[in-house]
Write a protein that holds these residues in place. Structure first.
Motif, PDB file in Angstrom:
ATOM      1  N   VAL A  28       0.833  -1.210   0.000  1.00 35.29           N
ATOM      2  CA  VAL A  28       0.000   0.000   0.000  1.00 35.29           C
ATOM      3  C   VAL A  28       0.864   1.255   0.000  1.00 35.29           C
ATOM      4  CG1 VAL A  28      -1.645   1.340   1.358  1.00 35.29           C
ATOM      5  CG2 VAL A  28      -1.970  -1.125   1.089  1.00 35.29           C
ATOM      6  N   ILE A  29       1.896   1.277   0.865  1.00 34.40           N
ATOM      7  CA  ILE A  29       2.713   2.485   1.019  1.00 34.40           C
ATOM      8  C   ILE A  29       3.619   2.722  -0.180  1.00 34.40           C
ATOM      9  CG2 ILE A  29       4.535   3.564   2.400  1.00 34.40           C
ATOM     10  CD1 ILE A  29       3.352   2.247   4.857  1.00 34.40           C
ATOM     11  N   PHE A  30       4.265   1.670  -0.665  1.00 37.44           N
ATOM     12  CA  PHE A  30       5.294   1.846  -1.691  1.00 37.44           C
ATOM     13  C   PHE A  30       4.808   1.558  -3.112  1.00 37.44           C
ATOM     14  CE2 PHE A  30       7.665   0.728   2.212  1.00 37.44           C
ATOM     15  CZ  PHE A  30       8.387   1.911   2.362  1.00 37.44           C
ATOM     16  N   SER A  31       3.608   1.023  -3.280  1.00 41.71           N
ATOM     17  CA  SER A  31       3.121   0.722  -4.625  1.00 41.71           C
ATOM     18  C   SER A  31       1.778   1.372  -4.910  1.00 41.71           C
ATOM     19  CB  SER A  31       3.022  -0.806  -4.820  1.00 41.71           C
ATOM     20  OG  SER A  31       4.289  -1.404  -4.759  1.00 41.71           O
ATOM     21  N   LEU A  32       0.786   1.078  -4.087  1.00 39.26           N
ATOM     22  CA  LEU A  32      -0.568   1.549  -4.380  1.00 39.26           C
ATOM     23  C   LEU A  32      -0.694   3.061  -4.259  1.00 39.26           C
ATOM     24  CD1 LEU A  32      -3.412   0.743  -5.151  1.00 39.26           C
ATOM     25  CD2 LEU A  32      -3.933   0.421  -2.719  1.00 39.26           C
ATOM     26  N   ILE A  33      -0.224   3.625  -3.142  1.00 40.26           N
ATOM     27  CA  ILE A  33      -0.319   5.078  -2.950  1.00 40.26           C
ATOM     28  C   ILE A  33       0.498   5.842  -3.991  1.00 40.26           C
ATOM     29  CG2 ILE A  33       0.235   6.970  -1.367  1.00 40.26           C
ATOM     30  CD1 ILE A  33      -0.588   5.190   0.945  1.00 40.26           C
ATOM     31  N   PRO A  34       1.769   5.467  -4.267  1.00 44.61           N
ATOM     32  CA  PRO A  34       2.504   6.152  -5.343  1.00 44.61           C
ATOM     33  C   PRO A  34       1.821   6.039  -6.696  1.00 44.61           C
ATOM     34  CG  PRO A  34       4.020   4.938  -3.962  1.00 44.61           C
ATOM     35  CD  PRO A  34       2.648   4.536  -3.530  1.00 44.61           C
ATOM     36  N   LEU A  35       1.183   4.897  -6.969  1.00 38.67           N
ATOM     37  CA  LEU A  35       0.481   4.743  -8.245  1.00 38.67           C
ATOM     38  C   LEU A  35      -0.675   5.730  -8.353  1.00 38.67           C
ATOM     39  CD1 LEU A  35       0.195   3.109 -10.865  1.00 38.67           C
ATOM     40  CD2 LEU A  35      -1.298   1.534  -9.625  1.00 38.67           C
ATOM     41  N   ILE A  36      -1.437   5.859  -7.287  1.00 42.92           N
ATOM     42  CA  ILE A  36      -2.557   6.807  -7.289  1.00 42.92           C
ATOM     43  C   ILE A  36      -2.047   8.246  -7.423  1.00 42.92           C
ATOM     44  CG2 ILE A  36      -4.462   7.718  -5.913  1.00 42.92           C
ATOM     45  CD1 ILE A  36      -4.753   4.925  -4.684  1.00 42.92           C
ATOM     46  N   LEU A  37      -0.972   8.568  -6.694  1.00 39.36           N
ATOM     47  CA  LEU A  37      -0.395   9.909  -6.787  1.00 39.36           C
ATOM     48  C   LEU A  37       0.145  10.197  -8.189  1.00 39.36           C
ATOM     49  CD1 LEU A  37       1.482  10.190  -3.357  1.00 39.36           C
ATOM     50  CD2 LEU A  37      -0.637  11.332  -4.042  1.00 39.36           C
ATOM     51  N   ALA A  38       0.700   9.166  -8.825  1.00 44.26           N
ATOM     52  CA  ALA A  38       1.215   9.348 -10.178  1.00 44.26           C
ATOM     53  C   ALA A  38       0.101   9.714 -11.143  1.00 44.26           C
ATOM     54  CB  ALA A  38       1.920   8.072 -10.640  1.00 44.26           C
ATOM     55  N   PHE A  39      -1.029   9.026 -11.030  1.00 47.22           N
ATOM     56  CA  PHE A  39      -2.168   9.367 -11.882  1.00 47.22           C
ATOM     57  C   PHE A  39      -2.627  10.801 -11.600  1.00 47.22           C
ATOM     58  CE2 PHE A  39      -2.589   4.762 -12.466  1.00 47.22           C
ATOM     59  CZ  PHE A  39      -2.891   4.714 -13.818  1.00 47.22           C
ATOM     60  N   ALA A  40      -2.595  11.210 -10.328  1.00 48.09           N
ATOM     61  CA  ALA A  40      -3.038  12.563  -9.985  1.00 48.09           C
ATOM     62  C   ALA A  40      -2.065  13.616 -10.518  1.00 48.09           C
ATOM     63  CB  ALA A  40      -3.178  12.686  -8.469  1.00 48.09           C
TER      64      ALA A  40
ATOM     65  N   SER B 160       0.380  20.483 -13.638  1.00 45.28           N
ATOM     66  CA  SER B 160       1.648  21.107 -14.012  1.00 45.28           C
ATOM     67  C   SER B 160       2.400  21.415 -12.719  1.00 45.28           C
ATOM     68  CB  SER B 160       1.402  22.396 -14.808  1.00 45.28           C
ATOM     69  OG  SER B 160       2.623  23.050 -15.085  1.00 45.28           O
ATOM     70  N   TRP B 161       3.599  20.803 -12.571  1.00 43.32           N
ATOM     71  CA  TRP B 161       4.312  20.915 -11.295  1.00 43.32           C
ATOM     72  C   TRP B 161       5.797  20.765 -11.544  1.00 43.32           C
ATOM     73  CZ3 TRP B 161       5.417  16.635  -7.349  1.00 43.32           C
ATOM     74  CH2 TRP B 161       5.860  17.198  -6.135  1.00 43.32           C
ATOM     75  N   ASP B 162       6.570  21.664 -10.937  1.00 44.98           N
ATOM     76  CA  ASP B 162       8.019  21.604 -11.085  1.00 44.98           C
ATOM     77  C   ASP B 162       8.702  20.895  -9.929  1.00 44.98           C
ATOM     78  OD1 ASP B 162       7.690  23.408  -9.062  1.00 44.98           O
ATOM     79  OD2 ASP B 162       8.790  25.049 -10.021  1.00 44.98           O
ATOM     80  N   GLY B 163       7.923  20.326  -9.011  1.00 42.63           N
ATOM     81  CA  GLY B 163       8.486  19.608  -7.882  1.00 42.63           C
ATOM     82  C   GLY B 163       8.652  20.449  -6.640  1.00 42.63           C
ATOM     83  N   PHE B 164       8.484  21.769  -6.765  1.00 41.89           N
ATOM     84  CA  PHE B 164       8.697  22.657  -5.623  1.00 41.89           C
ATOM     85  C   PHE B 164       7.513  23.591  -5.386  1.00 41.89           C
ATOM     86  CE2 PHE B 164      12.849  21.644  -7.459  1.00 41.89           C
ATOM     87  CZ  PHE B 164      13.502  21.115  -6.360  1.00 41.89           C
ATOM     88  N   GLY B 165       7.009  24.196  -6.453  1.00 43.95           N
ATOM     89  CA  GLY B 165       5.953  25.191  -6.313  1.00 43.95           C
ATOM     90  C   GLY B 165       4.573  24.564  -6.226  1.00 43.95           C
ATOM     91  N   GLU B 166       3.577  25.395  -6.501  1.00 45.87           N
ATOM     92  CA  GLU B 166       2.200  24.935  -6.440  1.00 45.87           C
ATOM     93  C   GLU B 166       1.863  24.076  -7.660  1.00 45.87           C
ATOM     94  OE1 GLU B 166      -0.416  28.213  -6.032  1.00 45.87           O
ATOM     95  OE2 GLU B 166       0.334  28.804  -4.048  1.00 45.87           O
ATOM     96  N   ARG B 167       0.920  23.188  -7.441  1.00 45.97           N
ATOM     97  CA  ARG B 167       0.458  22.321  -8.522  1.00 45.97           C
ATOM     98  C   ARG B 167      -0.760  22.957  -9.182  1.00 45.97           C
ATOM     99  NH1 ARG B 167       0.541  16.758  -4.893  1.00 45.97           N
ATOM    100  NH2 ARG B 167       2.749  16.893  -4.268  1.00 45.97           N
ATOM    101  N   THR B 168      -0.749  22.925 -10.510  1.00 40.30           N
ATOM    102  CA  THR B 168      -1.859  23.503 -11.281  1.00 40.30           C
ATOM    103  C   THR B 168      -2.516  22.403 -12.100  1.00 40.30           C
ATOM    104  OG1 THR B 168      -0.646  25.593 -11.456  1.00 40.30           O
ATOM    105  CG2 THR B 168      -2.524  25.264 -12.942  1.00 40.30           C
ATOM    106  N   PHE B 169      -3.811  22.266 -11.962  1.00 40.42           N
ATOM    107  CA  PHE B 169      -4.537  21.240 -12.703  1.00 40.42           C
ATOM    108  C   PHE B 169      -4.637  21.643 -14.172  1.00 40.42           C
ATOM    109  CE2 PHE B 169      -8.469  19.375 -14.370  1.00 40.42           C
ATOM    110  CZ  PHE B 169      -8.242  18.026 -14.093  1.00 40.42           C
TER     111      PHE B 169
END
Length: 316
Positions: free
Chosen positions: A47-59, A64-73
């Motif tokens: 769940v921690i290392f596979s399922l949650i990262p997979l869901i976050l990846a889809f999100a 649009s995100w540079d890894g530091f600033g705000e995320r824009t849909f």
């Protein structure tokens, strides 16, 4: 109680039968709890290392995100941009080319080696020797092969010139040879793992088939074609799926040996994902490429499973 009532009600269950049933249910419950207890750490890790990262990846692929600033849909803009990106198209073509080079050749060689080692003396030692590259770190192997493929003082070109009088090509700096060179390395590394699987498949083929074929006068080639290969089809199917998945995920070799060059001739899909994320810091774009790669692998796997019904045979 009269006789008629006793007959209609039937015999009542004994106390021993009731206790036995309760004991069985209690034992089953305890066994189930112990089972969940032992798989709990694996479930947490999944769940921690596979399922949650997979869901976050889809999100993140929709942002649009540079890894530091705000995320824009941004919706599907990242996915649409990938198919318009020439780097993504180049990476896709290179990955497909690499897959065509490695998968059929690796499967055929692994099957032939497994057949050759199936009944020889000392096959355990040979199996160990062939399998060792499969468990060796890919980065270490890539560094060694960089030296072997060196156009000026590499052993391959040295032997080509001394033994055959041939001037060897520039393996890792020529766009025509760089991908075949990486494919050659990958085939050598993966040969042992596929060979072990084919050896296991050969052990499952009953000797009665070969005995009957010999009585009918079948040659070795006919036995191979009509017995060995068809009865290894289930193993071949599994090896094919795993090989295709692995070929679409190639990264270490091109990263260490060529850095995606020359002229992006070894620029693969996973390299493109890495480049977008950790060089350009466009994590939304990178994640959309990763999700696209996931969809491609899933589609190819499902397609192979559907087609397999036509050529995969199972021994009864």
């Amino acid at each position: 109680m009269d006789m008629k009532t006793a007959v209609n009600n039937g015999p009542s269950p004994s106390i021993d039968q009731t206790d036995t049933k309760r004991h069985f249910m209690r034992t089953k419950t305890v066994d189930s709890l112990w089972g969940y207890f032992f798989i709990f750490p694996q479930l947490v890790g999944l769940v921690i290392f596979s399922l949650i990262p997979l869901i976050l990846a889809f999100a993140i692929s929709l942002m649009s995100w540079d890894g530091f600033g705000e995320r824009t849909f941004v919706g599907l803009d990242n996915f649409l941009g990938q198919f318009k990106d020439p780097d993504f198209r180049t990476a896709l073509v290179n990955t497909l080319y690499y897959t065509v080079l490695t998968v059929p050749t690796g499967i055929i060689l692994a099957m032939l080696v497994a057949i050759g080692l199936n009944k020889v003396k000392g096959k355990i030692l040979y199996r160990l020797i062939y399998f060792m590259p499969n468990i060796t770190m890919s980065v270490a192997v890539a560094v060694v092969f960089m030296w072997l493929f060196n156009a000026d003082f590499g052993l391959i070109n040295l032997y080509l010139k001394d033994w055959f009088g041939i001037e060897g090509p520039r393996w890792l700096t020529d766009t025509r040879f760089v991908m075949p060179s990486i494919a050659l390395l990958s085939i050598w590394m993966g040969l042992g793992g596929s060979m072990v699987l084919f050896l296991a498949g050969l052990q499952g083929i009953s000797a009665t088939y070969y005995e009957a074929a010999q009585i009918d006068g079948a040659s070795k080639w006919q036995q191979l074609r009509h017995i060995t290969v068809p009865l290894l089809s289930s193993t071949t199917f599994f090896v094919t799926i795993m090989s295709v998945i692995g070929s679409f995920q190639v990264f270490d070799q091109s990263f260490v040996m060529t850095s995606g060059g020359p002229a992006k001739a070894s620029y693969t899909l996973v390299y493109h994902i890495y480049d977008s994320a950790f060089v350009d810091f466009t994590f939304g774009t990178s994640t959309s490429a990763a999700v696209t790669l996931f969809a491609m692998i899933l589609t190819l796997t499902l397609l192979q499973m559907k087609i397999s019904k036509r050529w995969v045979h199972y021994e009864e």
